[in-house]
Design a protein around this motif. Structure first.
Motif, PDB file in Angstrom:
ATOM      1  N   VAL A  86     -10.842   9.416 -10.502  1.00  0.00           N
ATOM      2  CA  VAL A  86     -10.109   9.841 -11.692  1.00  0.00           C
ATOM      3  C   VAL A  86     -10.464  11.290 -11.992  1.00  0.00           C
ATOM      4  O   VAL A  86     -11.645  11.641 -12.064  1.00  0.00           O
ATOM      5  CB  VAL A  86     -10.453   8.941 -12.894  1.00  0.00           C
ATOM      6  N   ASP A  87      -9.439  12.125 -12.175  1.00  0.00           N
ATOM      7  CA  ASP A  87      -9.682  13.549 -12.413  1.00  0.00           C
ATOM      8  C   ASP A  87      -8.586  14.111 -13.321  1.00  0.00           C
ATOM      9  O   ASP A  87      -7.411  13.768 -13.183  1.00  0.00           O
ATOM     10  CB  ASP A  87      -9.700  14.308 -11.081  1.00  0.00           C
ATOM     11  N   GLN A  88      -9.002  14.961 -14.252  1.00  0.00           N
ATOM     12  CA  GLN A  88      -8.080  15.678 -15.124  1.00  0.00           C
ATOM     13  C   GLN A  88      -7.188  14.719 -15.916  1.00  0.00           C
ATOM     14  O   GLN A  88      -5.970  14.698 -15.783  1.00  0.00           O
ATOM     15  CB  GLN A  88      -7.211  16.645 -14.302  1.00  0.00           C
ATOM     16  N   ILE A  89      -7.829  13.921 -16.764  1.00  0.00           N
ATOM     17  CA  ILE A  89      -7.044  13.073 -17.654  1.00  0.00           C
ATOM     18  C   ILE A  89      -7.486  13.315 -19.091  1.00  0.00           C
ATOM     19  O   ILE A  89      -8.657  13.614 -19.368  1.00  0.00           O
ATOM     20  CB  ILE A  89      -7.143  11.579 -17.301  1.00  0.00           C
ATOM     21  N   THR A  90      -6.528  13.197 -20.007  1.00  0.00           N
ATOM     22  CA  THR A  90      -6.794  13.337 -21.434  1.00  0.00           C
ATOM     23  C   THR A  90      -6.326  12.081 -22.141  1.00  0.00           C
ATOM     24  O   THR A  90      -5.189  11.634 -21.959  1.00  0.00           O
ATOM     25  CB  THR A  90      -6.053  14.553 -22.015  1.00  0.00           C
ATOM     26  N   PRO A 122       0.812  -1.210   0.000  1.00  0.00           N
ATOM     27  CA  PRO A 122       0.000   0.000   0.000  1.00  0.00           C
ATOM     28  C   PRO A 122       0.852   1.271   0.000  1.00  0.00           C
ATOM     29  O   PRO A 122       2.070   1.224   0.191  1.00  0.00           O
ATOM     30  CB  PRO A 122      -0.781  -0.117   1.309  1.00  0.00           C
ATOM     31  N   ASN A 123       0.163   2.394  -0.214  1.00  0.00           N
ATOM     32  CA  ASN A 123       0.751   3.725  -0.023  1.00  0.00           C
ATOM     33  C   ASN A 123       1.889   4.017  -1.001  1.00  0.00           C
ATOM     34  O   ASN A 123       3.016   4.339  -0.599  1.00  0.00           O
ATOM     35  CB  ASN A 123       1.233   3.909   1.419  1.00  0.00           C
ATOM     36  N   THR A 124       1.573   3.927  -2.275  1.00  0.00           N
ATOM     37  CA  THR A 124       2.551   4.236  -3.322  1.00  0.00           C
ATOM     38  C   THR A 124       2.125   5.500  -4.064  1.00  0.00           C
ATOM     39  O   THR A 124       0.965   5.657  -4.422  1.00  0.00           O
ATOM     40  CB  THR A 124       2.669   3.082  -4.324  1.00  0.00           C
ATOM     41  N   VAL A 125       3.089   6.380  -4.299  1.00  0.00           N
ATOM     42  CA  VAL A 125       2.882   7.561  -5.134  1.00  0.00           C
ATOM     43  C   VAL A 125       3.629   7.345  -6.444  1.00  0.00           C
ATOM     44  O   VAL A 125       4.845   7.097  -6.435  1.00  0.00           O
ATOM     45  CB  VAL A 125       3.378   8.840  -4.440  1.00  0.00           C
ATOM     46  N   VAL A 126       2.920   7.405  -7.555  1.00  0.00           N
ATOM     47  CA  VAL A 126       3.507   7.235  -8.882  1.00  0.00           C
ATOM     48  C   VAL A 126       3.324   8.568  -9.608  1.00  0.00           C
ATOM     49  O   VAL A 126       2.210   8.940  -9.967  1.00  0.00           O
ATOM     50  CB  VAL A 126       2.824   6.084  -9.647  1.00  0.00           C
ATOM     51  N   LYS A 127       4.423   9.292  -9.824  1.00  0.00           N
ATOM     52  CA  LYS A 127       4.285  10.681 -10.271  1.00  0.00           C
ATOM     53  C   LYS A 127       5.282  11.029 -11.371  1.00  0.00           C
ATOM     54  O   LYS A 127       6.469  10.731 -11.288  1.00  0.00           O
ATOM     55  CB  LYS A 127       4.481  11.622  -9.081  1.00  0.00           C
ATOM     56  N   ALA A 155      -2.838  -2.498  -7.601  1.00  0.00           N
ATOM     57  CA  ALA A 155      -3.734  -3.245  -6.728  1.00  0.00           C
ATOM     58  C   ALA A 155      -3.546  -2.812  -5.282  1.00  0.00           C
ATOM     59  O   ALA A 155      -4.411  -3.045  -4.441  1.00  0.00           O
ATOM     60  CB  ALA A 155      -3.488  -4.740  -6.868  1.00  0.00           C
ATOM     61  N   GLY A 156      -2.405  -2.214  -4.991  1.00  0.00           N
ATOM     62  CA  GLY A 156      -2.181  -1.596  -3.692  1.00  0.00           C
ATOM     63  C   GLY A 156      -2.650  -0.153  -3.710  1.00  0.00           C
ATOM     64  O   GLY A 156      -2.678   0.499  -4.756  1.00  0.00           O
ATOM     65  N   THR A 157      -3.034   0.368  -2.558  1.00  0.00           N
ATOM     66  CA  THR A 157      -3.544   1.732  -2.494  1.00  0.00           C
ATOM     67  C   THR A 157      -2.453   2.717  -2.884  1.00  0.00           C
ATOM     68  O   THR A 157      -1.270   2.491  -2.655  1.00  0.00           O
ATOM     69  CB  THR A 157      -4.034   2.061  -1.080  1.00  0.00           C
ATOM     70  N   GLY A 158      -2.886   3.823  -3.468  1.00  0.00           N
ATOM     71  CA  GLY A 158      -1.897   4.819  -3.840  1.00  0.00           C
ATOM     72  C   GLY A 158      -2.455   5.891  -4.739  1.00  0.00           C
ATOM     73  O   GLY A 158      -3.647   5.929  -5.056  1.00  0.00           O
ATOM     74  N   VAL A 159      -1.559   6.773  -5.169  1.00  0.00           N
ATOM     75  CA  VAL A 159      -1.889   7.934  -5.995  1.00  0.00           C
ATOM     76  C   VAL A 159      -1.002   7.930  -7.221  1.00  0.00           C
ATOM     77  O   VAL A 159       0.216   7.749  -7.116  1.00  0.00           O
ATOM     78  CB  VAL A 159      -1.684   9.238  -5.203  1.00  0.00           C
ATOM     79  N   ALA A 160      -1.595   8.133  -8.383  1.00  0.00           N
ATOM     80  CA  ALA A 160      -0.840   8.313  -9.622  1.00  0.00           C
ATOM     81  C   ALA A 160      -1.153   9.708 -10.151  1.00  0.00           C
ATOM     82  O   ALA A 160      -2.319  10.051 -10.354  1.00  0.00           O
ATOM     83  CB  ALA A 160      -1.220   7.244 -10.640  1.00  0.00           C
ATOM     84  N   ASN A 172      -7.566   4.166  -5.053  1.00  0.00           N
ATOM     85  CA  ASN A 172      -6.584   4.687  -5.997  1.00  0.00           C
ATOM     86  C   ASN A 172      -7.053   6.025  -6.523  1.00  0.00           C
ATOM     87  O   ASN A 172      -8.244   6.224  -6.766  1.00  0.00           O
ATOM     88  CB  ASN A 172      -6.393   3.750  -7.192  1.00  0.00           C
ATOM     89  N   THR A 173      -6.130   6.935  -6.727  1.00  0.00           N
ATOM     90  CA  THR A 173      -6.440   8.213  -7.341  1.00  0.00           C
ATOM     91  C   THR A 173      -5.544   8.396  -8.556  1.00  0.00           C
ATOM     92  O   THR A 173      -4.322   8.249  -8.455  1.00  0.00           O
ATOM     93  CB  THR A 173      -6.225   9.377  -6.359  1.00  0.00           C
ATOM     94  N   LEU A 174      -6.163   8.704  -9.685  1.00  0.00           N
ATOM     95  CA  LEU A 174      -5.427   8.959 -10.919  1.00  0.00           C
ATOM     96  C   LEU A 174      -5.762  10.374 -11.376  1.00  0.00           C
ATOM     97  O   LEU A 174      -6.919  10.682 -11.654  1.00  0.00           O
ATOM     98  CB  LEU A 174      -5.818   7.943 -11.990  1.00  0.00           C
TER      99      LEU A 174
END
Length: 714
Positions: free
Chosen positions: A476-480, A413-418, A430-435, A452-454
């Motif tokens: 999911v917010d602000q994706i193109t 859990p708790n991964t930031v992918v940026k 599959a683990g909680t986190g933010v992209a 998850n937040t994308l």
């Protein structure tokens, strides 16, 4: 002592302190360097004499450490490291020392002698070795000449996947800088924990009871505590700072407590809710013993093992390259605090898992506080990064170019992918986190976790699948999403649990639906824009509430937008613009319930096949306060809105409810704006009320409820 004597003494001490500070600064700026003398230590740099070379390097390294050197400088050449007499032979590896930089000339190669062992280490940083740096040069394995059978005096039968370049087991403050690790039978670099087995204990060693916040024994029906304290002066704990209980049997909780006591038996402190297989317990400096407390009601079958576990801590791997290894580029098997930055990791292939970086401690050690930044990954057969277990990581500013890029399991859990760029593979969380702020090219993104937040993502010929395990787990917010060809089947696919999407733009054709999936009545789509969707094969929408959405098509339509499954569909303030076909609505996979509020429907050419809005089957369709605009018509034979199938007047009705109220239909030709005459046998009375038709006319069945509609001729 006289006043003058005191003054002189203070002056001397002050001068001494200044000297020491200056000496320390000088030592940091110009550390003492030992230039390795090959002849003195019987070391060969021509790739021969592996036993002498290995022994000589270790003797010289230990001597330089004892002499207070901080840098051990190795000249150019090839140094053959002995294969040893068995797996992980401690005499067949370079054994690093503390407070030392092992500095390899850029043209220096540390070559592992060809062997047939399942396990070997080329450069070893063991437990208790702290503040060490390995810098420069190349470490090369025997992958191409290794004996993968059980020959060469080896008892090995396995996959031969554990021959490593650099292996750390519980080292603190380790830096690997500018090192190339290539062609190992296992991992280029393996960052591991250190483990010492202390004891295994059965239920007979425990009694029913707990310990209160003051360290006093109290009764309990659900807890058990050890009958005697665990002695921290046991030699097996010597030099160790952490421990953990593992492999419990007949425990009713995956957590336990520990209470520490000093040498006089007085309570010191406690650590609560320690998780088996995840957490380590740090030993207080003033503790001499402890009592563990477990949750169990089955003393007869209770069992647990005690280990002195520790992990590598505060590790940095930078400016390095790991390539052409069989198993992994870098394995994380017990680490707390690691930064992997500005490296190239590529061409990992030979035996599974075959990843660039693999975080997988197998339940014996924690892997946590991982930073992976500004690296390039490519041609790794298994993938670039896999997080099988652990906690808390940041993956940022990386370039991923393998067929599988990043896969994060539920156990991490708790991964930031940026701010990463993904090519070909993609991201699975599959683990909680933010992209956030990632770019995907010909890739696939799967959000599978409880949360998850994308956000702020760019998709190019890529797709997104939302299969969160908990309601609204995917946000999911602000994706193109831009499709330049039809290589993608569906840009965005929603699963069976509620999601929230906002500010999503999808551009360009897909093979199938641009936006697809089953959806749920609770799904929310805020300001979703779909441009140039597949209108020929149809873009079938998932259930949910759409707010201020926009759908536009500039291609020839056969089906247009589709709704064909059970669920609640609500469209608030949405617009639908196409050439001639907007919606095909039927009950192929269940009866939908649809409401259009304040919708804007527009076609720019003649009406397409059957109708602009073709309603063949529905539980209820309500069109309220909406506008239909078709002012470029050249033909009038096809209606704008058709309720019922073509020639369906004699067939059983499948449109169970239809209402259109307070709406406007504006055309330049007198076609049928609303046609209900093919609704079928048994069709109920539909409500058509308070509408204004400009030029268009109505064609309604006799039992429809027509109230205050206004038909204008121009």
């Amino acid at each position: 002592m006289t006043k003058n004597a005191v003054s002189i003494f203070l002056l001397v001490m002050f001068s001494f302190q200044i000297f020491m500070v200056n000496a320390s600064s000088e030592e940091i700026a110009n550390p003492r360097t030992y230039n390795l003398e090959l002849t003195r230590w019987h070391i060969y740099n021509d790739g021969t004499h592996p036993v002498e070379t290995t022994t000589g390097i270790n003797k010289a390294l230990q001597w330089s450490h004892e002499q207070g050197y901080q840098v051990f400088k190795v000249p150019a050449g090839t140094y053959l490291i002995s294969k040893g007499t068995g797996p992980n032979d401690s005499q067949a590896q370079i054994n690093m020392v503390s407070q030392m930089t092992f500095l390899l000339d850029d043209a220096a190669v540390i070559q592992k002698e060809s062997n047939g062992f399942e396990n070997y280490r080329t450069f070893y940083v063991g437990y208790g070795v702290n503040n060490a740096t390995i810098k420069g040069g190349t470490l090369k394995g025997d992958k191409d000449t290794h004996n993968y059978s059980k020959k060469d005096n080896s008892s090995s039968y396995g996959t031969h996947e554990f021959g490593s370049g650099i292996s750390s087991e519980g080292a603190y403050q380790l830096t690997i800088d500018g090192v190339r690790t290539t062609h190992f039978t296992g991992d280029g670099i393996s960052i591991n924990g250190s483990i010492v087995g202390i004891e295994g204990t059965y239920g007979k060693s425990y009694l029913r009871g707990d310990i209160d916040p003051l360290g006093k024994f109290i009764p309990s029906t659900s807890k058990i505590r050890s009958k005697t304290a665990v002695d921290l002066t046991n030699p097996l704990f010597k030099g160790r700072q952490y421990f953990a209980y593992e492999q419990p049997q007949a425990a009713s909780s995956n957590q336990y407590d520990v209470y520490f006591y000093n040498k006089d038996g007085k309570y010191v402190s406690a650590v609560k809710q320690i998780r088996f297989g995840i957490d380590l317990v740090q030993i207080p400096s003033n503790a001499s013993s402890f009592y563990p407390v477990f949750s169990s009601t089955d003393l007869a079958n209770f069992f647990v093992k005690l280990f002195s576990n520790d992990v590598s801590r505060n590790v940095t791997i930078k400016n390095s390259e790991s390539a052409f290894n069989r198993r992994q580029g870098i394995s994380l098997v017990g680490v707390d605090g690691i930064e992997i930055t500005n490296n190239k990791i590529h061409d990992i292939q030979g035996t599974a898992p075959q990843y660039g970086i693999d975080s997988e401690a197998g339940g014996f050690f924690p892997n946590k506080n991982i930073t992976i930044n500004n690296n390039r990954f490519y041609d790794n057969k298994g993938g670039d990064i896999v997080f099988a277990d652990g906690d808390t990581a940041t993956i940022s500013n990386n370039l991923f170019e393998s067929n599988i890029n990043v896969y994060i399991y539920k156990a991490f859990p708790n991964t930031v992918v940026k701010n990463n760029t993904f090519h070909q593979g993609g991201l699975t969380m599959a683990g909680t986190g933010v992209a956030d702020q990632n770019t995907f090219h010909n890739a696939e993104v799967n959000l599978l976790a409880t949360s998850n937040t994308l956000t702020n993502a760019t998709f190019i010929n890529s797709n997104l699948n939302l299969n969160n395990t908990d309601p609204f787990g995917s946000k999911v917010d602000q994706i193109t999403m831009t499709n330049t060809d039809t290589s993608v089947s569906t840009s965005l696919n929603v699963g069976n649990r509620p999601v929230r999407l906002s500010n999503v733009t999808i551009k360009g054709l897909t093979k199938l639906s641009a936006l697809g999936g089953k959806g749920t009545d609770q799904n929310i789509y805020d300001q979703v824009v779909v441009q140039d969707y597949n209108a020929y094969n149809g873009t079938t929408l998932p259930a949910g509430t759409y707010n201020k959405c926009k759908f536009t098509s500039t291609t020839n339509e056969s089906v247009g937008l589709g709704i064909n499954q059970a669920g609640k569909y609500v469209f608030n303030d949405c617009s639908f613009h196409s050439l001639g076909k907007i919606f095909t609505i039927n009950e192929m996979y269940g009866e939908p319930d649809i409401i259009f509020n304040n919708a804007d429907f527009k076609i720019s050419n003649d009406v397409g096949y059957a109708a602009a809005i073709y309603i063949q089957g529905v539980k209820q369709l309500s069109i309220l306060g909406s506008i239909f605009n078709a002012t470029n018509l050249t033909a009038t034979k096809t209606p704008l809105i058709k309720v019922g199938s073509i020639a369906g007047a004699t067939k059983p009705s499948k449109v169970k409810g239809f209402t259109i109220k307070n709406s406007q239909i504006i055309t330049n030709k007198p076609l049928h704006g609303i046609d209900t005459t093919d609704a079928g046998t048994g069709a109920p009375a539909y409500t058509i009320a308070y509408n204004t038709l400009q030029v268009a006319i109505m064609k309604l069945k006799t039992n429809d409820m027509k109230t205050s509609n206004n038909e204008l001729t121009n």
